[in-house]
Design an enzyme around this catalytic site. Sequence first.
Site, PDB file in Angstrom:
ATOM      1  N   LYS A  79       0.781  -1.234   0.176  1.00 38.09           N
ATOM      2  CA  LYS A  79      -0.093  -0.057  -0.054  1.00 38.09           C
ATOM      3  C   LYS A  79       1.059   1.482   0.056  1.00 38.09           C
ATOM      4  O   LYS A  79       1.808   0.958   0.119  1.00 38.09           O
ATOM      5  CB  LYS A  79      -0.458  -0.317   1.009  1.00 38.09           C
ATOM      6  CG  LYS A  79      -1.842  -1.170   1.541  1.00 38.09           C
ATOM      7  CD  LYS A  79      -2.683  -1.397   2.486  1.00 38.09           C
ATOM      8  CE  LYS A  79      -3.576  -2.355   2.341  1.00 38.09           C
ATOM      9  NZ  LYS A  79      -5.055  -2.733   3.651  1.00 38.09           N
ATOM     10  N   TYR A  84     -11.620  -2.464  -3.493  1.00 35.24           N
ATOM     11  CA  TYR A  84     -12.938  -2.474  -2.659  1.00 35.24           C
ATOM     12  C   TYR A  84     -14.212  -2.552  -1.995  1.00 35.24           C
ATOM     13  O   TYR A  84     -14.679  -2.878  -1.644  1.00 35.24           O
ATOM     14  CB  TYR A  84     -12.332  -1.684  -1.949  1.00 35.24           C
ATOM     15  CG  TYR A  84     -10.863  -1.527  -1.236  1.00 35.24           C
ATOM     16  CD1 TYR A  84     -10.798  -2.648  -0.277  1.00 35.24           C
ATOM     17  CD2 TYR A  84      -9.654  -1.125  -0.886  1.00 35.24           C
ATOM     18  CE1 TYR A  84      -9.289  -3.102   0.080  1.00 35.24           C
ATOM     19  CE2 TYR A  84      -8.526  -1.316  -0.907  1.00 35.24           C
ATOM     20  CZ  TYR A  84      -8.354  -2.300  -0.065  1.00 35.24           C
ATOM     21  OH  TYR A  84      -6.983  -2.774   0.428  1.00 35.24           O
ATOM     22  N   ASN A 122      -2.036  -0.518   7.339  1.00 32.84           N
ATOM     23  CA  ASN A 122      -1.335  -1.440   7.018  1.00 32.84           C
ATOM     24  C   ASN A 122      -0.774  -1.680   6.400  1.00 32.84           C
ATOM     25  O   ASN A 122      -0.007  -2.892   6.195  1.00 32.84           O
ATOM     26  CB  ASN A 122      -2.622  -2.413   8.054  1.00 32.84           C
ATOM     27  CG  ASN A 122      -3.952  -2.431   6.565  1.00 32.84           C
ATOM     28  OD1 ASN A 122      -3.315  -2.118   6.122  1.00 32.84           O
ATOM     29  ND2 ASN A 122      -4.282  -3.224   7.229  1.00 32.84           N
ATOM     30  N   HIS A 149      -1.794  -5.846   1.041  1.00 33.57           N
ATOM     31  CA  HIS A 149      -3.058  -6.008   0.912  1.00 33.57           C
ATOM     32  C   HIS A 149      -2.443  -7.520   0.408  1.00 33.57           C
ATOM     33  O   HIS A 149      -1.253  -8.163   0.220  1.00 33.57           O
ATOM     34  CB  HIS A 149      -3.743  -5.164   0.184  1.00 33.57           C
ATOM     35  CG  HIS A 149      -5.104  -6.495  -0.849  1.00 33.57           C
ATOM     36  ND1 HIS A 149      -6.224  -6.656   0.145  1.00 33.57           N
ATOM     37  CD2 HIS A 149      -4.954  -6.921  -1.833  1.00 33.57           C
ATOM     38  CE1 HIS A 149      -6.643  -7.562  -0.923  1.00 33.57           C
ATOM     39  NE2 HIS A 149      -6.182  -7.777  -2.132  1.00 33.57           N
ATOM     40  N   GLU A 161      -9.360 -10.070  -8.491  1.00 36.03           N
ATOM     41  CA  GLU A 161      -8.288  -9.101  -8.447  1.00 36.03           C
ATOM     42  C   GLU A 161      -6.598  -9.161  -8.938  1.00 36.03           C
ATOM     43  O   GLU A 161      -6.596  -7.752  -9.713  1.00 36.03           O
ATOM     44  CB  GLU A 161      -7.656  -9.267  -6.380  1.00 36.03           C
ATOM     45  CG  GLU A 161      -8.309  -8.460  -6.084  1.00 36.03           C
ATOM     46  CD  GLU A 161      -8.298  -9.136  -4.308  1.00 36.03           C
ATOM     47  OE1 GLU A 161      -7.129  -9.455  -4.319  1.00 36.03           O
ATOM     48  OE2 GLU A 161      -9.420  -8.900  -3.674  1.00 36.03           O
TER      49      GLU A 161
HETATM   50  P1  RTP Z   1      -6.633  -6.251   2.546  1.00 37.40           P
HETATM   51  O1  RTP Z   1      -7.817  -6.415   1.848  1.00 37.40           O
HETATM   52  O2  RTP Z   1      -6.470  -4.764   2.979  1.00 37.40           O
HETATM   53  O3  RTP Z   1      -5.785  -7.235   3.258  1.00 37.40           O
HETATM   54  O4  RTP Z   1      -7.485  -6.967   4.392  1.00 37.40           O
HETATM   55  P2  RTP Z   1      -7.696  -7.517   4.965  1.00 37.40           P
HETATM   56  O5  RTP Z   1      -8.682  -8.248   4.060  1.00 37.40           O
HETATM   57  O6  RTP Z   1      -6.919  -7.765   6.061  1.00 37.40           O
HETATM   58  O7  RTP Z   1      -9.082  -6.195   5.992  1.00 37.40           O
HETATM   59  P3  RTP Z   1     -10.270  -5.990   5.357  1.00 37.40           P
HETATM   60  O8  RTP Z   1     -11.650  -6.032   6.415  1.00 37.40           O
HETATM   61  O9  RTP Z   1     -10.651  -6.548   3.703  1.00 37.40           O
HETATM   62  O10 RTP Z   1     -10.149  -4.304   4.860  1.00 37.40           O
HETATM   63  C1  RTP Z   1      -9.647  -4.058   4.390  1.00 37.40           C
HETATM   64  C2  RTP Z   1      -8.978  -2.528   4.480  1.00 37.40           C
HETATM   65  O11 RTP Z   1      -9.501  -1.139   4.980  1.00 37.40           O
HETATM   66  C3  RTP Z   1      -8.878  -1.346   6.250  1.00 37.40           C
HETATM   67  N1  RTP Z   1      -9.451  -0.723   6.645  1.00 37.40           N
HETATM   68  N2  RTP Z   1      -9.577  -0.289   7.470  1.00 37.40           N
HETATM   69  N3  RTP Z   1     -11.032   1.868   9.561  1.00 37.40           N
HETATM   70  C4  RTP Z   1     -11.150   0.422  10.059  1.00 37.40           C
HETATM   71  O12 RTP Z   1     -11.934   0.008  11.275  1.00 37.40           O
HETATM   72  C5  RTP Z   1     -11.020   0.257   8.901  1.00 37.40           C
HETATM   73  N4  RTP Z   1     -11.253  -1.903   8.809  1.00 37.40           N
HETATM   74  C6  RTP Z   1     -10.324  -1.627   7.650  1.00 37.40           C
HETATM   75  C7  RTP Z   1      -7.441  -1.683   6.476  1.00 37.40           C
HETATM   76  O13 RTP Z   1      -6.434  -0.982   5.619  1.00 37.40           O
HETATM   77  C8  RTP Z   1      -8.002  -2.824   5.283  1.00 37.40           C
HETATM   78  O14 RTP Z   1      -6.761  -3.893   5.662  1.00 37.40           O
END
Ligand code: RTP
Length: 151
Positions: A12, A52, A115, A118, A129
Amino acid sequence: MSFNERTYIMVKPDGVQRGLVGKIIARFEERGFKLIALKLVQATEEHLEKHYADLKGKPFFPGLVKYMASGPVVGMVWQGLDAVKTGRAMLGATNPLASVPGTIRGDYALSVGRNICHGSDAVESAEKEIALWFPEGVAQYTQAQESWIFS
Ligand code: RTP
């Protein structure tokens, strides 16, 4: 279990800005995965909204898209045994506060909103993707080149 599973991993904007691209690539190489696509790209908000799409209703969605469009990202496709599940394990928990040391987020990140990387969460999402980020396709190895660590 699949020997030739593919996953989409993306550094990212904060990971690129902090100079962590090489370290993240090294982890996947050293683990034994094969790199089949790699590119640095400044993504548009429209493109990120497609990436997303599943999170569209979440309160953090607008901020997430702005963060992801704030600088270039490095998208890559890694192939190998259980690449999706192992890739997620290498990344660590979504919220770095819960990521154990030794994982990418556990070693380099503090905040869920920054974070660093991804990783696809399922084989089906990986394929979607990969098609979204690499519409031109990925590397095709010859049969001789295909003999890899686990094959
Ligand atoms: P990613 O898609 O980035 O690998 O992350 P992930 O599956 O582990 O998590 P996901 O729930 O799909 O969330 C995507 C990205 O959104 C941001 N996020 N911010 N502020 C918040 O509460 C929050 N929750 C999620 C994070 O950058 C997360 O990686």
